[in-house]
Design a protein around this motif. Structure first.
Motif, PDB file in Angstrom:
ATOM      1  N   PRO A   1     -13.031  -0.034   0.536  1.00 38.41           N
ATOM      2  CA  PRO A   1     -13.916  -0.823   1.402  1.00 38.41           C
ATOM      3  C   PRO A   1     -13.062  -1.669   2.326  1.00 38.41           C
ATOM      4  O   PRO A   1     -12.055  -2.256   1.894  1.00 38.41           O
ATOM      5  CB  PRO A   1     -14.704  -1.677   0.394  1.00 38.41           C
ATOM      6  N   GLY A   2     -13.428  -1.735   3.594  1.00 39.32           N
ATOM      7  CA  GLY A   2     -12.546  -2.284   4.626  1.00 39.32           C
ATOM      8  C   GLY A   2     -11.908  -3.605   4.285  1.00 39.32           C
ATOM      9  O   GLY A   2     -10.744  -3.841   4.580  1.00 39.32           O
ATOM     10  N   GLY A   3     -12.638  -4.500   3.625  1.00 39.50           N
ATOM     11  CA  GLY A   3     -12.104  -5.826   3.351  1.00 39.50           C
ATOM     12  C   GLY A   3     -11.671  -6.037   1.928  1.00 39.50           C
ATOM     13  O   GLY A   3     -11.550  -7.186   1.493  1.00 39.50           O
ATOM     14  N   SER A   4     -11.416  -4.972   1.186  1.00 40.20           N
ATOM     15  CA  SER A   4     -11.092  -5.132  -0.232  1.00 40.20           C
ATOM     16  C   SER A   4      -9.784  -5.877  -0.455  1.00 40.20           C
ATOM     17  O   SER A   4      -9.619  -6.560  -1.462  1.00 40.20           O
ATOM     18  CB  SER A   4     -11.029  -3.761  -0.918  1.00 40.20           C
ATOM     19  N   SER A   5      -8.835  -5.731   0.472  1.00 42.44           N
ATOM     20  CA  SER A   5      -7.549  -6.413   0.295  1.00 42.44           C
ATOM     21  C   SER A   5      -7.639  -7.898   0.614  1.00 42.44           C
ATOM     22  O   SER A   5      -6.843  -8.694   0.106  1.00 42.44           O
ATOM     23  CB  SER A   5      -6.486  -5.772   1.187  1.00 42.44           C
ATOM     24  N   LEU A   6      -8.590  -8.300   1.456  1.00 44.22           N
ATOM     25  CA  LEU A   6      -8.747  -9.706   1.849  1.00 44.22           C
ATOM     26  C   LEU A   6     -10.224 -10.089   1.799  1.00 44.22           C
ATOM     27  O   LEU A   6     -10.884 -10.184   2.836  1.00 44.22           O
ATOM     28  CB  LEU A   6      -8.202  -9.938   3.260  1.00 44.22           C
TER      29      LEU A   6
ATOM     30  N   TYR B   1       3.468   0.468   2.952  1.00 43.37           N
ATOM     31  CA  TYR B   1       3.262  -0.585   3.946  1.00 43.37           C
ATOM     32  C   TYR B   1       3.067  -1.904   3.206  1.00 43.37           C
ATOM     33  O   TYR B   1       2.409  -1.945   2.164  1.00 43.37           O
ATOM     34  CB  TYR B   1       2.021  -0.320   4.807  1.00 43.37           C
ATOM     35  N   VAL B   2       3.619  -2.981   3.756  1.00 42.09           N
ATOM     36  CA  VAL B   2       3.359  -4.325   3.236  1.00 42.09           C
ATOM     37  C   VAL B   2       2.472  -5.032   4.247  1.00 42.09           C
ATOM     38  O   VAL B   2       2.893  -5.296   5.382  1.00 42.09           O
ATOM     39  CB  VAL B   2       4.655  -5.115   3.006  1.00 42.09           C
TER      40      VAL B   2
ATOM     41  N   ALA C   1       1.959  -4.313   9.187  1.00 37.15           N
ATOM     42  CA  ALA C   1       0.762  -4.949   8.637  1.00 37.15           C
ATOM     43  C   ALA C   1      -0.510  -4.286   9.162  1.00 37.15           C
ATOM     44  O   ALA C   1      -1.469  -4.066   8.411  1.00 37.15           O
ATOM     45  CB  ALA C   1       0.763  -6.443   8.959  1.00 37.15           C
ATOM     46  N   ILE C   2      -0.535  -3.954  10.444  1.00 36.07           N
ATOM     47  CA  ILE C   2      -1.705  -3.288  11.021  1.00 36.07           C
ATOM     48  C   ILE C   2      -1.824  -1.873  10.475  1.00 36.07           C
ATOM     49  O   ILE C   2      -2.914  -1.419  10.097  1.00 36.07           O
ATOM     50  CB  ILE C   2      -1.599  -3.267  12.559  1.00 36.07           C
ATOM     51  N   ALA C   3      -0.705  -1.143  10.417  1.00 38.41           N
ATOM     52  CA  ALA C   3      -0.737   0.223   9.895  1.00 38.41           C
ATOM     53  C   ALA C   3      -1.229   0.237   8.447  1.00 38.41           C
ATOM     54  O   ALA C   3      -2.012   1.113   8.043  1.00 38.41           O
ATOM     55  CB  ALA C   3       0.653   0.846   9.992  1.00 38.41           C
ATOM     56  N   GLY C   4      -0.782  -0.744   7.655  1.00 36.52           N
ATOM     57  CA  GLY C   4      -1.241  -0.824   6.276  1.00 36.52           C
ATOM     58  C   GLY C   4      -2.727  -1.103   6.173  1.00 36.52           C
ATOM     59  O   GLY C   4      -3.425  -0.529   5.324  1.00 36.52           O
ATOM     60  N   GLN C   5      -3.229  -1.979   7.039  1.00 36.26           N
ATOM     61  CA  GLN C   5      -4.669  -2.260   7.029  1.00 36.26           C
ATOM     62  C   GLN C   5      -5.485  -1.025   7.406  1.00 36.26           C
ATOM     63  O   GLN C   5      -6.579  -0.804   6.882  1.00 36.26           O
ATOM     64  CB  GLN C   5      -4.975  -3.407   7.997  1.00 36.26           C
ATOM     65  N   GLN C   6      -4.945  -0.211   8.297  1.00 36.57           N
ATOM     66  CA  GLN C   6      -5.656   1.015   8.672  1.00 36.57           C
ATOM     67  C   GLN C   6      -5.751   1.979   7.496  1.00 36.57           C
ATOM     68  O   GLN C   6      -6.787   2.627   7.286  1.00 36.57           O
ATOM     69  CB  GLN C   6      -4.943   1.672   9.862  1.00 36.57           C
ATOM     70  N   VAL C   7      -4.680   2.065   6.690  1.00 34.37           N
ATOM     71  CA  VAL C   7      -4.726   2.898   5.484  1.00 34.37           C
ATOM     72  C   VAL C   7      -5.748   2.347   4.499  1.00 34.37           C
ATOM     73  O   VAL C   7      -6.535   3.089   3.906  1.00 34.37           O
ATOM     74  CB  VAL C   7      -3.329   2.980   4.840  1.00 34.37           C
TER      75      VAL C   7
ATOM     76  N   VAL D   1       0.842  -1.193   0.000  1.00 35.27           N
ATOM     77  CA  VAL D   1       0.000   0.000   0.000  1.00 35.27           C
ATOM     78  C   VAL D   1       0.880   1.247   0.000  1.00 35.27           C
ATOM     79  O   VAL D   1       1.753   1.394   0.866  1.00 35.27           O
ATOM     80  CB  VAL D   1      -0.921   0.028   1.244  1.00 35.27           C
ATOM     81  N   TYR D   2       0.639   2.133  -0.948  1.00 40.56           N
ATOM     82  CA  TYR D   2       1.336   3.423  -1.013  1.00 40.56           C
ATOM     83  C   TYR D   2       0.327   4.512  -0.649  1.00 40.56           C
ATOM     84  O   TYR D   2      -0.832   4.471  -1.091  1.00 40.56           O
ATOM     85  CB  TYR D   2       1.867   3.680  -2.430  1.00 40.56           C
ATOM     86  N   HIS D   3       0.775   5.490   0.136  1.00 41.14           N
ATOM     87  CA  HIS D   3      -0.162   6.513   0.599  1.00 41.14           C
ATOM     88  C   HIS D   3       0.538   7.859   0.745  1.00 41.14           C
ATOM     89  O   HIS D   3       1.668   7.933   1.243  1.00 41.14           O
ATOM     90  CB  HIS D   3      -0.755   6.101   1.955  1.00 41.14           C
ATOM     91  N   ARG D   4      -0.154   8.906   0.273  1.00 41.46           N
ATOM     92  CA  ARG D   4       0.279  10.277   0.518  1.00 41.46           C
ATOM     93  C   ARG D   4      -0.966  11.118   0.784  1.00 41.46           C
ATOM     94  O   ARG D   4      -1.884  11.157  -0.042  1.00 41.46           O
ATOM     95  CB  ARG D   4       1.034  10.865  -0.673  1.00 41.46           C
ATOM     96  N   ALA D   5      -1.008  11.749   1.955  1.00 39.68           N
ATOM     97  CA  ALA D   5      -2.134  12.624   2.282  1.00 39.68           C
ATOM     98  C   ALA D   5      -2.190  13.777   1.292  1.00 39.68           C
ATOM     99  O   ALA D   5      -1.176  14.414   1.006  1.00 39.68           O
ATOM    100  CB  ALA D   5      -1.985  13.162   3.710  1.00 39.68           C
ATOM    101  N   GLY D   6      -3.360  14.035   0.733  1.00 39.99           N
ATOM    102  CA  GLY D   6      -3.528  15.102  -0.247  1.00 39.99           C
ATOM    103  C   GLY D   6      -3.448  14.628  -1.684  1.00 39.99           C
ATOM    104  O   GLY D   6      -3.749  15.380  -2.610  1.00 39.99           O
ATOM    105  N   GLY D   7      -3.016  13.357  -1.874  1.00 34.35           N
ATOM    106  CA  GLY D   7      -3.002  12.813  -3.218  1.00 34.35           C
ATOM    107  C   GLY D   7      -1.608  12.452  -3.695  1.00 34.35           C
ATOM    108  O   GLY D   7      -0.623  13.127  -3.371  1.00 34.35           O
ATOM    109  N   LEU D   8      -1.507  11.359  -4.468  1.00 34.93           N
ATOM    110  CA  LEU D   8      -0.231  10.923  -5.023  1.00 34.93           C
ATOM    111  C   LEU D   8       0.199  11.860  -6.144  1.00 34.93           C
ATOM    112  O   LEU D   8      -0.601  12.253  -7.000  1.00 34.93           O
ATOM    113  CB  LEU D   8      -0.347   9.498  -5.578  1.00 34.93           C
ATOM    114  N   SER D   9       1.476  12.203  -6.157  1.00 34.05           N
ATOM    115  CA  SER D   9       2.013  13.054  -7.211  1.00 34.05           C
ATOM    116  C   SER D   9       2.348  12.208  -8.443  1.00 34.05           C
ATOM    117  O   SER D   9       2.328  10.967  -8.400  1.00 34.05           O
ATOM    118  CB  SER D   9       3.275  13.764  -6.716  1.00 34.05           C
ATOM    119  N   GLY D  10       2.664  12.904  -9.539  1.00 30.19           N
ATOM    120  CA  GLY D  10       3.076  12.181 -10.734  1.00 30.19           C
ATOM    121  C   GLY D  10       4.323  11.358 -10.493  1.00 30.19           C
ATOM    122  O   GLY D  10       4.462  10.237 -11.000  1.00 30.19           O
ATOM    123  N   ARG D  11       5.253  11.924  -9.711  1.00 32.93           N
ATOM    124  CA  ARG D  11       6.464  11.192  -9.374  1.00 32.93           C
ATOM    125  C   ARG D  11       6.134   9.949  -8.559  1.00 32.93           C
ATOM    126  O   ARG D  11       6.711   8.876  -8.771  1.00 32.93           O
ATOM    127  CB  ARG D  11       7.414  12.101  -8.585  1.00 32.93           C
ATOM    128  N   ASP D  12       5.163  10.075  -7.611  1.00 32.72           N
ATOM    129  CA  ASP D  12       4.745   8.928  -6.815  1.00 32.72           C
ATOM    130  C   ASP D  12       4.217   7.813  -7.710  1.00 32.72           C
ATOM    131  O   ASP D  12       4.571   6.641  -7.550  1.00 32.72           O
ATOM    132  CB  ASP D  12       3.653   9.333  -5.824  1.00 32.72           C
TER     133      ASP D  12
END
Length: 692
Positions: free
Chosen positions: A422-427, A151-152, A410-416, A75-86
């Motif tokens: 949707p909460g269970g989209s990854s699993l 996060y992985v 793993a927990i931090a990634g699940q929170q993102v 999971v990749y995350h940036r508050a405010g939106g991913l940039s083109g470089r991201d």
């Protein structure tokens, strides 16, 4: 005297033979101890019962060729939106994952708000997933733009975090336990040398036990986790110290009766051996009761714990006495016990001590109990009942989101994921139905509260698979409730079989299985321990009395534990496994101190009568058992260095229970009740008559 002299060379040679034998054993199994950590399995699915619904789903999908591997979610995350470089970095890392890992790499899936993107990487099994998730973390965290978090998570991420929780602190736990035991032994023995002897014996027991357990894992195909190995360490240190203290105290007594130290150590083993064997046998039987558990992790602890105790008993009944005999009396310096040809009788607890032998704390405790046994046991029982009241309102069950004492990646990634998908989209949950029933099942599930989306069915032979996305994170209590609602909605309303599986369902099934294990194992443990006590004491009343005090002690320990977990730590409830293992360990280990006390009381009653015998036993065993309890409590408290709620709870429950047994039950409640009941305590036996 001639026979005594001729026996001394034989005793010396047998002592050296024991030492040499253990050196051979260590050379054979010692190197295997280091390989035990490599056999750990920390995937939750591996511990679910084979007949659980989630296990059936996993086996059916695997049988018909569906992908049942272990996925990792990056999971990749940036508050405010991913940039083109991201976004460019994410694309580059996707290609890197495909080139460098053995997993099947999916396409990036962005969120509608543009703040996060995920990539799913599927691995074949737990071993590949463990290595792959670690590799993904190293690759993903390299050369990231400032402010972009990664996060992985997913099942593979949870396996890595579970394993690291144990492996990262395994050495810390061992070193902390060694330091605590060494300090308490030094304080207890008040000798600069003596404390090293039991410590060496215990370290030998730990190495030998781990080597033996490794062989059991390989030969019997046992499944062990990091928690199992941590429990083994605490169990061997705690029990080994108990046995060492008991033997050392008896050896000190025998050195005053025997001029030859080899004869003294042999007498000490003969006199304390039955109580030690009964104590260890009780723990072994309690551990083996876990073989009837449904949960694989509970079942595996049985033979592992039993093997650890058996090895510890062998070490402390052979190697430890041999080391004491070889080292001689000087090891007790500066309080070296001297041979006294006609030792004076032990002063009665009712008599004032002589000037040369000041009255100990335990003489005074014995006097207190002897003067008024009824007030003592009534007040003590009321205190224990008051502690037990802390159980009112206690809850059982800890969701996956609260498994750790901190938030690993793993927990931090699940929170993102929960914030942006949707909460269970990854699993997604896996629903397997008979071919042709998918449309009906999809309609039913769409109406279940907590279901966000029902995916398109995929046919595998006679079965169809529907992925179901839950509205809540898969590790949450809400998601577990949704799985229960899904199963209820499908029950008796679908043509053919309809099964709900997946990671969340596995957590639900393991909790349910552990709850059944509690109801199945605990009564069996209590029954077996009662039988052991009846055989050891050759009585019925005293064993029933001891078992009742242990049950009350357990209730008070769990009551105090719940107050801490609920009011201080804010935990959602008792972990199911902590309830089962905590009770089994407390019953098995807590009864030890009563066994040490009452077996000594039976011996003293045969020589001095009931009242004097009970009080003499309390006086002579008080210091030894108290120190043993403190060390055992310290060994289990140090399970708390492992950042997992289960081990923290288990360590605290056992430590508090042992201290209650040490300072309240064994010191006050048990001797006071024995005095209250009088000679009827030994019914239908009679120690005085049997000694004649």
């Amino acid at each position: 005297m001639r026979s005594a002299r001729t026996s001394r060379p034989a005793l010396r040679w047998s002592t050296w033979a024991i030492l040499g034998g253990w050196l051979v054993v260590l050379a054979a199994v010692g190197p295997l101890a280091g390989q035990l950590a490599g056999e750990q399995v920390n995937d939750t699915a591996a511990y679910a019962p084979h007949d659980a619904e989630s296990s059936q789903v996993r086996e059916l999908l695997a049988e018909y060729g569906a992908d049942t591997g272990l996925p990792a979610v990056v999971v990749y995350h940036r508050a405010g939106g991913l940039s083109g470089r991201d976004q460019a970095v994410v694309a580059e890392q996707q290609e890197l994952f495909a080139a460098e890992t053995v997993g099947v790499v999916g396409e990036p899936v962005p969120t509608p708000d543009g703040e996060a993107v995920l990539i799913v990487v599927d691995f074949d099994d737990e071993d590949a997933g463990y290595r792959g998730a670690q590799q993904l973390r190293e690759l993903a965290e390299t050369d990231l733009p400032a402010g972009l978090a990664v996060y992985v998570t997913g099942p593979a991420g949870f396996v890595v975090d579970s394993a690291r929780a144990f492996l990262d602190v395994e050495l810390t736990q061992v070193l902390a336990t060694v330091a605590a035991v060494a300090l308490l032994l030094l304080i207890s023995y008040r000798s600069p040398v003596l404390w090293l002897v039991p410590l060496v014996g215990i370290l030998v027991a730990v190495a030998a036990a781990q080597g033996v357990v490794y062989l059991l894992v390989v030969w019997l195909d046992l499944t062990i986790s990091g928690m199992t190995q941590g429990i083994l360490t605490a169990l061997v240190f705690g029990a080994g110290t108990d046995y060492a203290l008991l033997l050392t105290a008896r050896y000190r007594e025998e050195l005053r009766r025997h001029a030859d130290r080899y004869e003294a150590v042999l007498a000490a083993v003969r006199r304390s051996g039955p109580a030690l064997l009964a104590s260890g046998g009780t723990v072994v039987l309690a551990m083996l009761c876990l073989l009837l558990a449904e949960m694989t992790t509970n079942r595996s602890i049985g033979p592992v714990g039993a093997a650890g105790i058996v090895v510890t008993m062998l070490v402390m009944l052979t190697l430890f006495p041999a080391m004491l005999a070889l080292l001689g009396r000087w090891v007790f310096w500066p309080r070296v016990p001297r041979y006294t040809p006609s030792p004076a009788a032990q002063p009665s607890v009712d008599e004032p001590p002589s000037v040369e032998e000041p009255r100990s704390v335990w003489h005074r405790v014995a006097q207190l109990v002897g003067r008024g046994p009824r007030p003592v046991w009534v007040v003590t029982a009321l205190v224990l009942v008051a502690m037990s009241a802390g159980l009112l309102g206690a809850r059982v069950g800890v969701p996956m989101s609260d498994t750790f004492t901190h938030d690993p990646p793993a927990i931090a990634g699940q929170q993102v994921l929960a914030e942006h998908y949707p909460g269970g989209s990854s699993l997604p949950a896996d629903v397997v139905v008979a071919a042709g029933a998918s449309e009906q099942v999809a309609e039913l599930l769409a109406g279940v509260a907590g279901v966000a989306e029902v995916g398109e069915p995929t046919r595998y032979g006679p079965w169809e698979h529907l992925p179901v996305v839950l509205a809540d994170p898969p590790e949450s209590a809400a998601a577990e409730a949704t799985v229960g609602a899904m199963r209820a909605a499908l029950a008796d309303r679908v043509d053919g079989v309809a099964l709900v599986g997946g990671e969340t369902a596995t957590s639900v099934d393991t909790d349910a299985a552990t709850a059944r294990d509690v109801r199945r194992v605990i009564p069996l443990v209590l029954g077996l321990i009662l039988l052991v006590l009846i055989v050891l004491l050759r009585a019925i009343v005293a064993p029933a009395l001891l078992l009742g005090t242990v049950i009350l002690s357990n209730a008070s320990a769990f009551g105090l534990a719940w107050l801490l977990f609920d009011r201080v730590l804010g935990l959602p409830g008792f972990d199911n496994q902590a309830v089962l293992l905590g009770f089994v360990f407390l019953v098995a280990l807590g009864i030890d101190y009563n066994i040490f006390l009452v077996s000594r009381a039976r011996e003293e009653v045969a020589r001095h009568g009931h009242r004097a015998g009970v009080l003499r036993a309390l006086t002579s065993t008080g210091a030894v058992i108290t120190c043993a309890g403190l060390i055992l409590a310290a060994a289990f408290t140090l399970l708390g260095v492992i950042p997992v709620v289960l081990t923290v709870q288990l360590g605290f429950i056992v430590a508090v229970g042992v201290l209650i047994d040490t300072f309240l039950v064994r010191s006050l409640l048990t001797p006071a009740l024995l005095l209250e009941l009088g000679r009827a305590s030994w019914w239908p036996g009679n120690p005085a008559r049997e000694s004649c």
